[in-house]
Scaffold this motif. Structure first.
Motif, short mmCIF file in Angstrom:
data_model
loop_
_atom_site.label_atom_id
_atom_site.label_comp_id
_atom_site.label_asym_id
_atom_site.label_seq_id
_atom_site.Cartn_x
_atom_site.Cartn_y
_atom_site.Cartn_z
N VAL A 699 0.84 -1.21 0.00
CA VAL A 699 0.00 0.00 0.00
C VAL A 699 0.86 1.25 0.00
N LEU A 700 1.92 1.27 0.81
CA LEU A 700 2.80 2.45 0.84
C LEU A 700 3.45 2.67 -0.52
N ALA A 701 3.92 1.63 -1.15
CA ALA A 701 4.56 1.78 -2.46
C ALA A 701 3.60 2.36 -3.48
N ILE A 702 2.33 1.95 -3.40
CA ILE A 702 1.33 2.46 -4.34
C ILE A 702 0.92 3.89 -3.99
N MET A 703 0.53 4.12 -2.76
CA MET A 703 -0.06 5.40 -2.39
C MET A 703 0.96 6.52 -2.25
N ASP A 704 2.20 6.18 -1.99
CA ASP A 704 3.25 7.20 -1.98
C ASP A 704 3.80 7.46 -3.37
N ASP A 705 3.23 6.76 -4.34
CA ASP A 705 3.62 6.91 -5.75
C ASP A 705 5.10 6.58 -5.96
N ILE A 706 5.54 5.57 -5.24
CA ILE A 706 6.91 5.09 -5.41
C ILE A 706 6.94 3.99 -6.47
N ALA A 707 5.95 3.13 -6.43
CA ALA A 707 5.90 2.05 -7.42
C ALA A 707 5.68 2.63 -8.81
N PRO A 708 6.41 2.17 -9.81
CA PRO A 708 6.18 2.64 -11.18
C PRO A 708 4.75 2.34 -11.61
N ASP A 709 4.20 3.20 -12.46
CA ASP A 709 2.82 3.01 -12.92
C ASP A 709 2.63 1.65 -13.57
N THR A 710 3.68 1.14 -14.18
CA THR A 710 3.56 -0.12 -14.92
C THR A 710 3.37 -1.33 -14.01
N VAL A 711 3.65 -1.18 -12.72
CA VAL A 711 3.55 -2.34 -11.82
C VAL A 711 2.48 -2.16 -10.74
N LYS A 712 1.88 -0.98 -10.67
CA LYS A 712 0.95 -0.71 -9.56
C LYS A 712 -0.22 -1.70 -9.53
N LYS A 713 -0.77 -2.03 -10.69
CA LYS A 713 -1.91 -2.94 -10.70
C LYS A 713 -1.51 -4.33 -10.21
N ASP A 714 -0.32 -4.77 -10.59
CA ASP A 714 0.14 -6.07 -10.13
C ASP A 714 0.40 -6.06 -8.62
N VAL A 715 0.98 -4.97 -8.14
CA VAL A 715 1.23 -4.85 -6.71
C VAL A 715 -0.09 -4.83 -5.94
#
Length: 921
Positions: A699-715
């Motif tokens: 959740v932190l990786a997604i909501m802090d916008d750290i995860a690249p857009d290309t992997v957010k759905k998989d995460v």
């Protein structure tokens, strides 16, 4: 039925005029003792007219009401300013001076014409220079009771000397001074600081309706004073000032590691202006008298208050009282901190509630149930003989046998004692102590006590309740009610963690995202702006920030997740209230902290230090407080680095706002390096998740916008899988993850899971707490089964972003991403689960926002109110291909709307101010 209510609100008279009201200076109405020499002005426009826009304003500030009435802005006249801004307009006039009285109003031009404010504002400047103070600090440097040899040599050499032994008891100090006023009085102002706490009287009448004043600070840094206009309490001739000093947080709290500052002391300055224009000042000095042999005995925030009515001194605070047995006060050393006019409002009795039952446990023991876990005290009404002792012990919970459950109070005794003087019916309530409780054990009554012998006084910082929220789901409604009681129960001049045990501290981590949700329910901006100053006051020279503020506990763990609240709350004050001053004021402090962490705990752009982890996540066994399962525990380095990244992003905005353009690129580069390092270290490219795949990590990786857009759905798929399967649709996060969980689930298309979490009644959930009888929010998800000494039944840290989710998502009352202070809204209600209706309102800094929707038999109805001078992007859900009307007219024919589009089954349009009723069928 709901729709009928909506329509009745919507009806308005065509000839209704626009008005300007709620004039405020620095968010206080008619304040006394304003300290800033650059105050800011705000107002609200009221009108049912649609699409009303302020086109210009003119602020007029005058030195007299007469000048104001003729539009003579002899202090400042802004002239016409072409702007639609209505909040926090800075004063740009003549230099303001101590004690100066200022009057103001505003003239507004709208697209409907020109108007002048209905209200007229005023304020009085405080004492801006130390030289304005003629008063002296007075007190009694003695621990002994009256009648003993008084030792005047209590002069601590260092802080360790102030840590008195655990049995130290200190009675309240009573002080008095008689004065002669030989002329008719035109105006009288009292400036007072009584440390730790004070009650002030003039001629027997209490001054003000505040309690537990002044609000707490680190007294080595700042010492607050209050200001009162007391003209109506004085008379020509003899007058008497009476002050009672309680211990508060200035004197030892009895806990060895709890900071203390000295013995109670007073600074008082009464300034009088007579009808003939002459002035006279009466100050605290050597001529005052003092006794510690009054009815209020030991008073300790943790232990309670003792009151012996036999020692009452009738007339002690009026003229003519015989104080021959009182002592002369002593001049004492001033506190180290800077004397300043308290900017936040004082604590008050905000509500009175009555008990619901009394149960007799034994011949002389009764349990009184208030029906609600509350914070404050009980007003006692009793009749008996002189010397009868009524003892009241307070607790949040009961044991199975009906007795008080006090393990979770730890060392706090939470006991009040009242000794009767005898005769007629007696009433009593606390002066310098409060309790967190639902139940009271009462002993000492001669006759069986009745419900009307007790009255609950609910206390917290004086502030407006700005939000209302209700749904068709009873679980959500009770959680909201529990949140409401828990939040206000922990507002006491600072946001505390709990109100009942021997702690009651301003833990930073508890209030980061929580402050945002709280701001919908309460106008908490003054409280949090003050608390940010407490935090900076506690910052060490090297840049490290405390875990608690004011730092009554010297806790510096060099964490990132807890101090991050400092930044996040400053941003909240800007986004929700439009107040940029905290960001500008604390910018250098923010910068020092980030530099300290980078220099001491960052390796290859990973922050290596963490102390608390994802605090209080649901453990593998309900008997445990903290999980020992490494698969459940989120990496501390991940938590710290994610939060550090978020702070560097905020600092880019803060640097720009503060005029530090040279720092913007530095924080852009730093953020990018941290993000790269984070993904390199924690992202598992094979499994497409972060670290050990906890919900919090992902959740932190997604909501802090750290995860690249290309992997957010998989995460995000891992968030869903863990929640639905491993945790059976329940919460799996602690204090950290819960700050983003509800929004993450909703933003990424699984609002159904968020709704399930919000409405669960099984462990772990907010609903589980209700199922177990909670009327506030627990400290632990498993508060009924974990170590009882750890479970406060009144904590709000686990609310996370739930209240935000209620208002911004379920109700659709959301500040647009590019707006400040709700000048523009994005309204997109979440129609989910078995919800049939949501009714919400929020009185924002620009006016009242309402969103009431319901669905019934395939028909969706939505009532919206947008404040004057505001606009909204409205998203009508599930509307494509259906008939959409507003007040009975097809939206395509309503000329008030702009940019109507259809996308993803939704109708999107832009509206201006006014009230609207949309229907979809």
């Amino acid at each position: 039925m709901i729709l009928c209510v909506m329509l009745s609100i919507h009806v308005c008279k065509a000839e209704e005029k626009v008005r300007v009201a709620d004039l405020r200076v620095e968010n206080l109405i008619n304040p006394l003792g304003l300290e800033t020499t650059c105050p800011r002005f705000s107002w609200k426009l009221y009108s049912h007219k649609r699409n009303l826009i302020q086109e210009a304003y003119r602020v007029i500030v005058a030195s007299s009401r007469e000048n104001l009435n003729v539009d003579n802005g002899d202090l400042w006249d802004s002239r016409r300013v072409n702007s639609n801004e209505t909040i926090l307009i800075p004063y740009q006039g003549k230099q303001l001076t101590s004690r100066q009285v200022c009057f103001w109003k505003v003239q507004v031009w709208t697209n409907y014409g020109e108007i002048v404010s209905v209200d007229e504002g005023s304020w009085t400047m405080g004492l801006l220079a130390l030289s304005d103070w003629k008063a002296k600090w007075i007190g009694l440097e003695s621990l002994e009771a009256e009648g003993e040899d008084r030792k005047s040599g209590f002069e601590p050499k260092d802080e360790d000397d102030l840590r008195l032994n655990s049995e130290t008891r200190l009675n309240a100090r009573y002080m008095r001074k008689e004065i002669d006023l030989n002329k008719n009085i035109k105006n009288a102002v009292l400036y007072i600081s009584g440390l730790g706490l004070y009650e002030a009287y003039l001629n027997g009448d209490k001054i003000g309706d505040q309690v537990l004043a002044p609000t707490p600070t680190d007294y080595t840094k700042r010492v607050p004073y209050n200001t009162f206009n007391v003209t109506s309490l004085l008379n020509k001739g003899k007058n008497t000032i009476g002050i009672i000093l309680g211990n508060g947080r200035f004197f030892s709290m009895r806990i060895p590691w709890f900071r203390t500052f000295g013995l109670p002391q007073l600074l008082s300055q009464l300034e009088i202006t007579y009808d003939d224009g002459t002035k006279e000042t009466f100050v605290s000095d050597e001529s005052w008298k003092v006794t510690i042999d009054g009815p209020i005995g030991s008073n300790n925030e943790f232990d309670g208050e003792e009151y012996d009515a036999r020692k009452e001194m009738s007339g002690w605070n009026i003229s003519g009282f015989n104080d021959v047995n009182w002592h002369s006060v002593e001049l004492v050393k001033a506190p180290e901190g800077k004397l300043y006019s308290q900017e936040n409002l004082n604590i008050k009795i905000m509500e009175t509630i009555n008990p619901v039952s009394i149960v007799k446990l034994s011949e002389d023991k009764y349990i009184v149930d208030m029906g609600q876990n509350m914070v404050g005290w009980v007003k006692l009404k009793v009749r008996g003989h002189a010397g009868d002792k009524i003892k009241m012990r307070f607790a949040e919970l009961l044991k199975e046998d009906g007795n008080l459950y006090t393990d979770n109070l730890r060392g706090a005794k939470a006991t009040d004692t009242y000794i009767l003087k005898g005769g007629e019916e007696e009433t009593w309530e606390l002066s310098f102590v409060y309790h967190g409780f639902r139940y009271i054990e009462v002993t000492g009554f001669r006759d069986e006590p009745q419900l009307d012998n007790f009255e609950g006084k609910v206390i917290y910082d004086e502030m407006e309740t700005t939000g209302n929220f209700e749904t068709s789901n009873s679980t959500i409604n009770q959680i909201y009610k529990n949140s409401y009681w828990g939040i206000r129960g922990n507002y006491r001049g600072m946001p505390t963690d709990c109100p009942q045990r021997d702690e009651r501290m301003g833990w930073l981590g508890d209030r980061a995202t929580g402050s945002h949700g709280e701001s919908f329910i309460f106008d908490n901006q003054k409280l949090y702006a003050k608390w940010l100053t407490d935090i900076e006051d506690s910052q060490r020279q090297n840049g490290t920030l405390p875990d608690v503020a004011p730092n009554y506990w010297k806790m510096y763990t060099d964490d990132v997740t807890w101090p991050a609240a400092y930044f996040i709350i400053a941003d909240m004050l800007y986004r929700q209230y439009g107040n940029d001053r905290p960001i500008i004021k604390h910018y250098d402090s923010f910068k020092r902290f980030l530099a300290y962490i980078q220099s001491n705990y960052m390796k290859d752009y990973i922050v290596t230090k963490d102390t608390f982890g994802d605090w209080c996540m649901p453990p593998e066994s309900p008997e445990m407080i903290h999980s020992q399962d490494l698969e459940r525990k989120t990496s501390g380095e991940l938590l710290s680095t994610a939060f550090y990244y978020r702070l560097t992003v905020l600092m880019q905005k803060f640097a720009h706002m503060s005029g530090h353009q040279e720092d913007v690129l530095f924080y852009v580069d730093l953020a990018e390096n941290v993000k790269t390092a984070f993904n390199k270290k924690f992202y598992n490219n094979t499994k497409r998740n972060y670290s050990n795949n906890t919900v919090t990590a992902n959740v932190l990786a997604i909501m802090d916008d750290i995860a690249p857009d290309t992997v957010k759905k998989d995460v995000f798929k891992h968030v869903v899988d863990k929640t639905e399967n491993e945790f059976k649709g329940h919460v799996s996060t602690g204090l950290i993850g819960i700050q983003w969980l509800m929004r993450c689930l909703t933003e990424y298309g699984r609002a159904d899971i968020a709704y399930k979490i919000a409405t669960n009644r099984t462990y772990p959930s907010w609903g589980y707490m209700i199922e177990k009888g909670a009327t506030t929010i627990w400290e632990l998800w498993n508060g009924d089964t974990a170590d009882p000494a750890m479970n406060s039944a009144n904590h709000v840290m686990l609310l996370g972003d739930l209240i935000i989710w209620y208002y911004e998502y379920l109700a659709g009352i959301k500040n647009a991403d590019d707006a400040i202070g709700f000048s523009k809204l994005e309204m997109h209600p979440l129609i989910i689960g078995d919800l049939n209706y949501v009714k919400a309102s929020y009185n924002s800094v620009r006016g009242l926002i309402q969103s009431h929707w319901q669905r019934n038999d395939g028909k969706f109805s939505w009532y919206i109110t947008i404040p004057a001078n505001c606009s909204a992007k409205v998203i009508l859900p599930d509307a494509e291909g259906k008939t959409v009307t507003e007040s009975g007219t097809n939206i395509k024919s309503v000329t008030d709307f702009k940019n109507i589009t259809i996308a993803n089954g939704q109708v999107v349009l832009e509206i201006g101010s006014g009230s609207y009723v949309f229907e979809i069928e």
